[in-house]
Structures are given as C-alpha cells and as structure tokens.
Design a protein around this motif. Structure first.
Motif, PDB file in Angstrom:
ATOM      1  N   PHE A   1       0.826  -1.343   0.047  1.00 13.14           N
ATOM      2  CA  PHE A   1       0.099   0.089  -0.251  1.00 13.14           C
ATOM      3  C   PHE A   1       0.977   1.230  -0.086  1.00 13.14           C
ATOM      4  O   PHE A   1       1.689   1.442   1.201  1.00 13.14           O
ATOM      5  CB  PHE A   1      -0.819  -0.119   1.176  1.00 13.14           C
ATOM      6  CG  PHE A   1      -2.200   1.039   1.137  1.00 13.14           C
ATOM      7  CD1 PHE A   1      -3.147   0.439   0.436  1.00 13.14           C
ATOM      8  CD2 PHE A   1      -2.002   2.349   1.609  1.00 13.14           C
ATOM      9  CE1 PHE A   1      -4.252   1.495   0.204  1.00 13.14           C
ATOM     10  CE2 PHE A   1      -2.973   3.070   1.316  1.00 13.14           C
ATOM     11  CZ  PHE A   1      -4.122   2.562   0.878  1.00 13.14           C
ATOM     12  N   ARG A   2       0.949   1.638  -1.043  1.00 12.91           N
ATOM     13  CA  ARG A   2       1.810   3.039  -1.207  1.00 12.91           C
ATOM     14  C   ARG A   2       3.308   2.899  -0.848  1.00 12.91           C
ATOM     15  O   ARG A   2       4.004   3.820  -0.417  1.00 12.91           O
ATOM     16  CB  ARG A   2       1.206   4.274  -0.384  1.00 12.91           C
ATOM     17  CG  ARG A   2      -0.187   4.418  -0.843  1.00 12.91           C
ATOM     18  CD  ARG A   2      -0.464   5.456  -2.304  1.00 12.91           C
ATOM     19  NE  ARG A   2      -1.429   6.333  -2.177  1.00 12.91           N
ATOM     20  CZ  ARG A   2      -2.499   5.898  -2.963  1.00 12.91           C
ATOM     21  NH1 ARG A   2      -2.661   4.689  -3.604  1.00 12.91           N
ATOM     22  NH2 ARG A   2      -3.458   6.814  -3.085  1.00 12.91           N
ATOM     23  N   GLY A   3       3.622   1.638  -0.875  1.00 10.33           N
ATOM     24  CA  GLY A   3       5.269   1.464  -0.446  1.00 10.33           C
ATOM     25  C   GLY A   3       5.503   1.509   1.266  1.00 10.33           C
ATOM     26  O   GLY A   3       6.435   1.377   1.490  1.00 10.33           O
ATOM     27  N   CYS A   4       4.409   1.663   2.058  1.00  4.73           N
ATOM     28  CA  CYS A   4       4.635   1.863   3.270  1.00  4.73           C
ATOM     29  C   CYS A   4       4.236   0.587   4.059  1.00  4.73           C
ATOM     30  O   CYS A   4       3.396  -0.329   3.847  1.00  4.73           O
ATOM     31  CB  CYS A   4       3.407   2.815   3.825  1.00  4.73           C
ATOM     32  SG  CYS A   4       3.409   4.411   2.934  1.00  4.73           S
ATOM     33  N   LYS A   5       5.199   0.528   5.097  1.00  3.88           N
ATOM     34  CA  LYS A   5       5.227  -0.748   6.017  1.00  3.88           C
ATOM     35  C   LYS A   5       4.180  -0.488   6.875  1.00  3.88           C
ATOM     36  O   LYS A   5       4.035   0.181   7.784  1.00  3.88           O
ATOM     37  CB  LYS A   5       6.578  -0.933   6.367  1.00  3.88           C
ATOM     38  CG  LYS A   5       6.523  -2.176   7.433  1.00  3.88           C
ATOM     39  CD  LYS A   5       8.018  -2.647   7.681  1.00  3.88           C
ATOM     40  CE  LYS A   5       8.007  -3.998   8.187  1.00  3.88           C
ATOM     41  NZ  LYS A   5       7.374  -5.335   7.738  1.00  3.88           N
ATOM     42  N   PHE A   6       3.682  -1.353   7.117  1.00  2.00           N
ATOM     43  CA  PHE A   6       2.544  -1.648   8.195  1.00  2.00           C
ATOM     44  C   PHE A   6       2.728  -2.904   9.092  1.00  2.00           C
ATOM     45  O   PHE A   6       2.963  -3.856   8.655  1.00  2.00           O
ATOM     46  CB  PHE A   6       1.087  -1.691   7.796  1.00  2.00           C
ATOM     47  CG  PHE A   6       0.482  -0.293   7.151  1.00  2.00           C
ATOM     48  CD1 PHE A   6      -0.440   0.351   8.300  1.00  2.00           C
ATOM     49  CD2 PHE A   6       0.681   0.225   6.242  1.00  2.00           C
ATOM     50  CE1 PHE A   6      -0.979   1.705   7.826  1.00  2.00           C
ATOM     51  CE2 PHE A   6       0.138   1.356   5.630  1.00  2.00           C
ATOM     52  CZ  PHE A   6      -0.632   2.148   6.553  1.00  2.00           C
ATOM     53  N   ARG A   7       2.232  -2.753  10.362  1.00  4.78           N
ATOM     54  CA  ARG A   7       2.375  -4.069  11.267  1.00  4.78           C
ATOM     55  C   ARG A   7       1.153  -4.444  11.897  1.00  4.78           C
ATOM     56  O   ARG A   7       0.208  -3.242  11.886  1.00  4.78           O
ATOM     57  CB  ARG A   7       3.374  -3.727  12.357  1.00  4.78           C
ATOM     58  CG  ARG A   7       4.612  -3.485  11.894  1.00  4.78           C
ATOM     59  CD  ARG A   7       5.642  -3.149  13.047  1.00  4.78           C
ATOM     60  NE  ARG A   7       6.874  -2.577  12.555  1.00  4.78           N
ATOM     61  CZ  ARG A   7       8.163  -3.271  12.700  1.00  4.78           C
ATOM     62  NH1 ARG A   7       7.908  -4.367  13.545  1.00  4.78           N
ATOM     63  NH2 ARG A   7       9.240  -2.889  12.091  1.00  4.78           N
TER      64      ARG A   7
END
Length: 107
Positions: A21-27
């Motif tokens: 997602f938009r190159g963003c890291k989520f945890r």
C-alpha cells in the motif's frame, strides 16, 4: 491480544502487508502503551483501527475516545473504520486509507 484476526482484518491486511500500500510498511496487532493497534505504520505514525459491533456497546465509546486521545498525544494519527463500511464499500475504505497515507508521506 487476539491471535485470530477477524474477517475484516484479514481483508485489510491483504492491502497493507509487504509494503503493497503506497510502499508503506504496516504492522498488524502492534502494541502502543497498554493498547493493541489493528494496523500501524511506524514510519507514518498512522494507526488504522477497524471497529466491529463491539464498539457500539455501552462504555466502548468512552474507551475508544480515551484510546484515540492517548495515541494522538503520542503523535499517532488514528483512522477509524467500521467493519460494516468495509464490507459494504471496500473502495471507499481504500480511498480513506489512501488519503490518510498520502497526507502523511513526505515526497
């Protein structure tokens, strides 16, 4: 902490995992103080909370308010999304998350 994600969490996790997602890291299931966030991007300081029917029960409004205030006091932006909206209009949820992410990305 729950070990079994809800169906709504599983659906959102498909969007958010592996920097898709938009190159963003989520945890997923990220601890913040005494709270567990459904999804969290440390780089953006963005929490995405999926609210099921239990958030409509007595006392939950106050709990959610205190939780959001705590997170905001620690510079964490909170986006709350109802499971009902997610099931009814996934595109609107995608756009809501995209808007939040885009407003926090430093280009």
């Amino acid at each position: 902490m729950r070990h079994v994600p809800t169906r709504a969490e599983q659906r959102r996790w498909r969007w958010l995992r592996h920097r898709e997602f938009r190159g963003c890291k989520f945890r997923r299931q990220y601890p913040a103080g005494s709270f567990i966030l459904d999804f969290y991007s440390p780089a953006l300081r963005l929490a995405i909370e999926l609210d099921g029917k239990q958030h409509q029960e007595a006392g939950m409004t106050e709990y959610d308010f205190r939780r959001s205030r705590y997170l905001e006091a620690h510079a964490i932006k909170v986006v709350r999304i109802s499971n009902e909206l997610l099931i009814r209009d996934a595109r609107a949820v995608f756009e809501q998350i995209a808007f939040a992410v885009d407003s926090l990305i430093w280009w």
